[in-house]
Design a protein around this motif. Structure first.
Motif, mmCIF file in Angstrom:
data_model
loop_
_atom_site.group_PDB
_atom_site.id
_atom_site.type_symbol
_atom_site.label_atom_id
_atom_site.label_comp_id
_atom_site.label_asym_id
_atom_site.label_seq_id
_atom_site.Cartn_x
_atom_site.Cartn_y
_atom_site.Cartn_z
ATOM 1 N N LEU B 50 -1.147 23.203 24.409
ATOM 2 C CA LEU B 50 -0.115 24.202 24.127
ATOM 3 C C LEU B 50 0.681 24.536 25.395
ATOM 4 O O LEU B 50 1.903 24.720 25.338
ATOM 5 C CB LEU B 50 -0.743 25.471 23.554
ATOM 6 N N MET B 60 8.818 25.514 21.342
ATOM 7 C CA MET B 60 7.651 24.925 20.691
ATOM 8 C C MET B 60 7.929 24.486 19.245
ATOM 9 O O MET B 60 7.372 25.071 18.294
ATOM 10 C CB MET B 60 6.502 25.934 20.685
ATOM 11 N N VAL B 65 4.452 20.332 17.752
ATOM 12 C CA VAL B 65 3.250 20.968 18.313
ATOM 13 C C VAL B 65 2.018 20.507 17.536
ATOM 14 O O VAL B 65 0.990 20.154 18.116
ATOM 15 C CB VAL B 65 3.368 22.505 18.290
ATOM 16 N N LEU B 69 -1.171 18.769 19.023
ATOM 17 C CA LEU B 69 -2.497 19.405 18.977
ATOM 18 C C LEU B 69 -3.527 18.512 18.282
ATOM 19 O O LEU B 69 -4.701 18.505 18.656
ATOM 20 C CB LEU B 69 -2.428 20.758 18.259
#
Lengths: 401, 401
Positions: B50, B60, B65, B69
């Motif tokens: 992050l 973001m 994202v 992740l």
């Protein structure tokens, strides 16, 4: 125009470089082109992941290694997409599943079978820059595969072929393909053009500019490649079927020090002996190069060949185990050798290249240990400490004159 | 028996812990059980990813994202599979694509819609331990989604439901669900059992043992959960529909200091004023908790409520902007408050719990700022510096006696 652009790990190693790549892609996009970007994992991250895997399980189960390694490119493409969006351009990242890039099942060394273009085309039609993970595919089990080192080049070419792209640009840390390694031969020249076959010989022999399989694939599907620098705007080298430079007989000198010479001495002079030697090595996936067979003393045979230095010990081991069955007297290994090759499509129609090569080496006082030739290549094996001088001598003879 | 086991990020933070988890899973496997393991990303790796994303693009973009992740859990499962294989047990890692874990499209906060069991069942039938990435799904576009923080619990419960597992074990760094936070209340007791509803109230109110959505899902599909420690072999807490402990009225005291009280003072005493206040906040996705409406001076209304501390500033901002439209005189915010709740399914059939709670706090000299109740919960708002004393007072009253 649809352009596929591939950037290696060093080109996306940090934030600054990621934005540098993003800007280069956006330049083309803003001219109205459709842009597909293929990325490798950032910097040394693949090595880091491999080290983690080796620490957990030295056997490195291949399916799981591929599952692990694939995270590297996924990280690159996600961050690149964020960078482009930060610059105000619509971008989307896709992994091998999402594209889908179908490959053979061989983990760690897969080959593409088929690439679906629907998803990418859909994103292109929406005027998005599409950023695709290099190096990886999915097999028929829906498992992740990788293509082996340098596989991102192959991803780029395969995508260019599948999408009927107008251009496929391979960005690297050099400005193109040179007549010899510029670090070793200061007056090496950048080639404006080179044929696929020449490039293949260069790649195989250690020029390390393009991944070999990517060149084969480009040749097969007629994808015209451009090799150029991600750091400068210099023109680069075009790799294509036929170049205009018929007059230039030799286009490059490749040097490969990662080679070892193995000699199996005193074999019985009966049919099938050579077959036995290479059959044993083939079963262990040991790649054999330059081969020489000669008559030894007492009517025995000597067989010499080269392998990469990494495979030399394994090759020696398996040969020693089979020494009796092979009827060998003894087996020698010399890692202190190098291959020097002159490469040029023009050789096919120009006689006398070999004799000129030998002349150049003779004048430089360099002893030739073995010789191997193809239609567009002459390779000599020399002592490793003579390799750079041999390269320079050949370069002076063929390129400078 | 088919067991789904979930381990969080701290349980797989390094090589030693990975092997510790691997061994625990193999114990069950070697007893003849089928084992499915759900893992989070290693240690703080989600936070690291992050931070990388925020550095590249502070906005973001959510789809990217999630793409980024998802590499975290993929790394965990690949390494865990390697560890199990190093211990001689056949294991295979699967990501959300491979399973396939179908989710809604909302990036960063997706919910599962449907989980395919063919692939997992196939691997189980081959007597493999199956290791699945927690926290992630795929949506109808084949894009990667994530479930929000703590989503791996939800993955485990969803898999247990889809596979009709006999047990679903959530491993954490505490030994189970306690009557209160053991760091604050030294004589807090571990509960052998707790109902889904009690657990939901505990989770919502900051007990932080189980992800809320996972408990809702477990209740919906009747998946019996066990919360236990990954570091010890202690028994843990069973979460189920009905517990045997009807005699125990209160099962837990939850304390939540991450709360702020906002008061909108001097509103016109006309219908629809409360609606306007909460409509404005709802549009900004601000979650409002304990609400109190009272009559202020000059026949005006005061409306007070609590929000999480993170959302307090945003809530104040949007309310200040709309102060005129709301006819508010002024708006106050106090972050120095905490919620203390007593929770127990037995409350439904036991009168007098509220009065006992107020008695306990009165005896401890603690002022109650606001009160909110549900069928199985009584929550009071107190000054933050009284929270621990209030918790202890309630614990002494209900649990110790």
């Amino acid at each position: 125009m649809l352009i596929v652009k591939k950037f290696g790990g060093t080109s996306v190693a940090d934030k600054e470089r990621i934005f540098n790549v993003a800007k280069r892609c956006i330049e083309d996009y803003n001219k109205g082109n459709d842009v597909v970007v293929v990325l490798s994992a950032m910097g040394k991250s693949t090595d880091d992941l491999l080290a983690m895997a080796a620490d957990i399980n030295p056997d490195m189960p291949k399916r799981e290694v591929d599952m692990l390694l694939a995270t590297g490119e996924q990280t690159s493409v996600a961050l690149m997409s964020m960078a482009m969006r930060a610059l105000g351009v619509p971008a989307i990242s896709l992994n091998a599943f999402q594209v889908a890039m179908h490959s053979t099942s061989t983990y760690g060394n897969a080959k593409f079978k088929r690439i679906d273009t629907d998803r990418i085309q859909h994103e292109i039609d929406n005027r998005r820059i599409v950023i695709v993970t290099g190096f990886q595919g999915i097999n028929k089990y829906d498992d992740i595969t990788t293509l082996g080192r340098g596989g991102s080049d192959t991803t780029a070419v395969a995508l260019a072929a599948a999408l009927h792209a107008d251009a496929c640009e391979i960005y690297t840390d050099v400005e193109g393909v040179f007549t010899a390694d510029p670090r070793k031969v200061p007056n090496a020249k950048k080639l404006p053009e080179i044929t696929y076959d020449e490039m293949l010989e260069m790649a195989t022999l250690g020029a390390q500019v393009l991944h070999n399989r990517s060149v084969e694939l480009a040749k097969k599907y007629g994808v015209q490649l451009v090799v150029r620098s991600s750091l400068t705007t210099a023109e680069g080298t075009v790799v294509k079927e036929v170049t205009k430079m018929e007059s230039m007989v030799v286009n490059g000198i490749a040097t490969d020090k990662n080679t070892a010479r193995i000699a199996v001495i005193g074999l019985q002079n009966t049919p099938g002996v050579a077959f036995k030697v290479f059959n044993i090595l083939g079963k262990k996936n040991i790649n054999v190069d330059v081969i020489l067979q000669s008559i030894g003393r007492d009517n025995t045979k000597d067989i010499s060949f080269t392998v990469s230095e990494e495979q030399a010990d394994e090759a020696m081991e398996i040969l020693e185990e089979n020494k009796k069955a092979l009827t060998a007297d003894h087996i020698e290994c010399d890692k202190n050798v190098a291959k020097v090759s002159v490469i040029g499509a023009g050789m096919q129609t120009n006689a006398g290249v070999a004799s000129k090569m030998f002349e150049a080496l003779y004048n430089a006082g360099i002893n030739i240990r073995m010789i191997s030739t193809s239609e567009i290549r002459i390779t000599v094996l020399v002592d490793e400490d003579c390799a750079d001088r041999a390269t320079k001598a050949a370069h002076d003879m063929f390129i400078e004159d």
